[in-house]
Scaffold this motif. Structure first.
Motif, PDB file in Angstrom:
ATOM      1  N   LEU A  46       0.775  -1.180   0.118  1.00 51.45           N
ATOM      2  CA  LEU A  46      -0.054  -0.059   0.076  1.00 51.45           C
ATOM      3  C   LEU A  46       0.881   1.363  -0.006  1.00 51.45           C
ATOM      4  CD1 LEU A  46      -2.861   1.120   0.129  1.00 51.45           C
ATOM      5  CD2 LEU A  46      -2.657   1.244   2.409  1.00 51.45           C
ATOM      6  N   HIS A  47       0.721   2.124  -0.924  1.00 51.28           N
ATOM      7  CA  HIS A  47       1.375   3.493  -1.101  1.00 51.28           C
ATOM      8  C   HIS A  47       0.404   4.510  -0.730  1.00 51.28           C
ATOM      9  CE1 HIS A  47       4.740   1.097  -3.005  1.00 51.28           C
ATOM     10  NE2 HIS A  47       3.860   0.642  -3.624  1.00 51.28           N
ATOM     11  N   ALA A  48       0.931   5.532   0.179  1.00 52.96           N
ATOM     12  CA  ALA A  48       0.393   6.494   0.361  1.00 52.96           C
ATOM     13  C   ALA A  48       1.454   7.810   0.483  1.00 52.96           C
ATOM     14  CB  ALA A  48      -0.291   6.551   1.930  1.00 52.96           C
ATOM     15  N   ILE A  49       1.002   8.495  -0.577  1.00 58.68           N
ATOM     16  CA  ILE A  49       2.125   9.460  -0.761  1.00 58.68           C
ATOM     17  C   ILE A  49       1.614  10.994  -1.110  1.00 58.68           C
ATOM     18  CG2 ILE A  49       3.627   7.706  -1.866  1.00 58.68           C
ATOM     19  CD1 ILE A  49       2.558   8.872  -4.650  1.00 58.68           C
ATOM     20  N   ARG A  50       2.558  12.001  -0.908  1.00 58.85           N
ATOM     21  CA  ARG A  50       1.960  13.337  -1.318  1.00 58.85           C
ATOM     22  C   ARG A  50       2.908  13.748  -2.465  1.00 58.85           C
ATOM     23  NH1 ARG A  50      -0.305  16.471   1.760  1.00 58.85           N
ATOM     24  NH2 ARG A  50       0.439  15.579   3.659  1.00 58.85           N
ATOM     25  N   ILE A  51       2.399  14.352  -3.388  1.00 59.44           N
ATOM     26  CA  ILE A  51       3.159  14.798  -4.706  1.00 59.44           C
ATOM     27  C   ILE A  51       3.843  15.815  -4.476  1.00 59.44           C
ATOM     28  CG2 ILE A  51       2.724  15.403  -7.163  1.00 59.44           C
ATOM     29  CD1 ILE A  51       0.367  13.701  -7.401  1.00 59.44           C
ATOM     30  N   GLU A  52       5.063  16.228  -4.612  1.00 57.41           N
ATOM     31  CA  GLU A  52       5.986  17.282  -4.092  1.00 57.41           C
ATOM     32  C   GLU A  52       6.482  18.033  -5.499  1.00 57.41           C
ATOM     33  OE1 GLU A  52       6.445  18.287  -1.420  1.00 57.41           O
ATOM     34  OE2 GLU A  52       5.723  16.277  -0.089  1.00 57.41           O
ATOM     35  N   GLY A  53       6.374  17.178  -6.661  1.00 57.55           N
ATOM     36  CA  GLY A  53       6.805  17.845  -7.771  1.00 57.55           C
ATOM     37  C   GLY A  53       6.297  17.200  -9.112  1.00 57.55           C
ATOM     38  N   LEU A  54       6.179  17.941 -10.438  1.00 56.80           N
ATOM     39  CA  LEU A  54       5.809  17.078 -11.585  1.00 56.80           C
ATOM     40  C   LEU A  54       6.730  16.341 -12.322  1.00 56.80           C
ATOM     41  CD1 LEU A  54       3.130  19.761 -12.505  1.00 56.80           C
ATOM     42  CD2 LEU A  54       2.952  17.777 -11.039  1.00 56.80           C
ATOM     43  N   GLY A  55       7.826  17.032 -12.269  1.00 50.73           N
ATOM     44  CA  GLY A  55       8.897  16.235 -13.195  1.00 50.73           C
ATOM     45  C   GLY A  55       8.818  16.751 -14.699  1.00 50.73           C
ATOM     46  N   GLU A  56      10.053  16.620 -15.407  1.00 56.82           N
ATOM     47  CA  GLU A  56       9.953  17.136 -16.626  1.00 56.82           C
ATOM     48  C   GLU A  56      10.015  15.829 -17.466  1.00 56.82           C
ATOM     49  OE1 GLU A  56       9.782  20.235 -18.129  1.00 56.82           O
ATOM     50  OE2 GLU A  56       9.225  20.961 -16.446  1.00 56.82           O
ATOM     51  N   ARG A  57      10.516  14.684 -16.905  1.00 51.90           N
ATOM     52  CA  ARG A  57      10.928  13.468 -17.536  1.00 51.90           C
ATOM     53  C   ARG A  57      10.920  12.350 -16.851  1.00 51.90           C
ATOM     54  NH1 ARG A  57      17.290  12.403 -17.651  1.00 51.90           N
ATOM     55  NH2 ARG A  57      17.628  13.220 -15.621  1.00 51.90           N
ATOM     56  N   ARG A  58      11.130  10.975 -17.533  1.00 56.13           N
ATOM     57  CA  ARG A  58      11.510  10.018 -16.493  1.00 56.13           C
ATOM     58  C   ARG A  58      12.838   9.857 -16.283  1.00 56.13           C
ATOM     59  NH1 ARG A  58       8.985   4.862 -15.193  1.00 56.13           N
ATOM     60  NH2 ARG A  58      10.661   2.959 -15.208  1.00 56.13           N
ATOM     61  N   GLY A  59      13.454  10.357 -15.118  1.00 54.08           N
ATOM     62  CA  GLY A  59      14.717  10.094 -14.970  1.00 54.08           C
ATOM     63  C   GLY A  59      15.136   9.152 -14.148  1.00 54.08           C
ATOM     64  N   PRO A  60      16.436   9.140 -13.521  1.00 54.73           N
ATOM     65  CA  PRO A  60      17.008   8.015 -12.809  1.00 54.73           C
ATOM     66  C   PRO A  60      16.027   8.022 -11.332  1.00 54.73           C
ATOM     67  CG  PRO A  60      18.497   9.785 -12.771  1.00 54.73           C
ATOM     68  CD  PRO A  60      17.409  10.015 -13.842  1.00 54.73           C
ATOM     69  N   ALA A  61      16.242   6.890 -10.747  1.00 56.87           N
ATOM     70  CA  ALA A  61      15.422   6.296  -9.573  1.00 56.87           C
ATOM     71  C   ALA A  61      15.557   7.737  -8.337  1.00 56.87           C
ATOM     72  CB  ALA A  61      15.724   5.295  -8.889  1.00 56.87           C
ATOM     73  N   ALA A  62      16.862   8.135  -8.271  1.00 56.88           N
ATOM     74  CA  ALA A  62      17.084   9.293  -7.488  1.00 56.88           C
ATOM     75  C   ALA A  62      16.169  10.454  -7.678  1.00 56.88           C
ATOM     76  CB  ALA A  62      18.508   9.462  -7.290  1.00 56.88           C
ATOM     77  N   GLU A  63      16.125  10.886  -8.973  1.00 54.35           N
ATOM     78  CA  GLU A  63      15.416  12.016  -9.470  1.00 54.35           C
ATOM     79  C   GLU A  63      13.961  11.666  -9.158  1.00 54.35           C
ATOM     80  OE1 GLU A  63      14.444  13.991 -13.725  1.00 54.35           O
ATOM     81  OE2 GLU A  63      16.458  13.450 -13.424  1.00 54.35           O
TER      82      GLU A  63
END
Length: 93
Positions: free
Chosen positions: A65-82
């Motif tokens: 179960l994932h419960a998350i808050r969106i912090e940013g939208l992103g510009e691309r599908r980057g590396p996992a750290a991003e």
């Protein structure tokens, strides 16, 4: 991207919760994602629904179960750290 939001299937793909946008669309189409915005709960039913920073998502994926808050939208599908910078987990939701 626009300041207004981004499609939820694109966001799930960019945040690396789904390997492809098609898999994200299937998850959404099955009605398995609950979004909270401004205190109102909405079950997402279409991949084209927009998500914005501050929205919360709750969904089950791969037995977790994932419960998350969106912090940013992103510009691309980057590396996992991003990708991890795009959301923050909710504590004891």
């Amino acid at each position: 991207m626009s300041d207004g939001g981004v499609r939820v299937d694109v966001w799930l793909w960019r945040a690396r919760f789904c390997k492809t946008r098609s898999l994200a669309a299937q998850l959404i189409g099955a009605g398995r994602i609950l979004m909270t915005r401004g205190g109102e709960n909405v079950r997402l039913d279409k991949p084209a629904r927009l998500v914005k920073p501050g929205d919360t998502l709750v969904f089950a994926l791969s037995g977790r179960l994932h419960a998350i808050r969106i912090e940013g939208l992103g510009e691309r599908r980057g590396p996992a750290a991003e990708a991890r910078t795009l959301y923050s987990p909710l504590q004891d939701s």
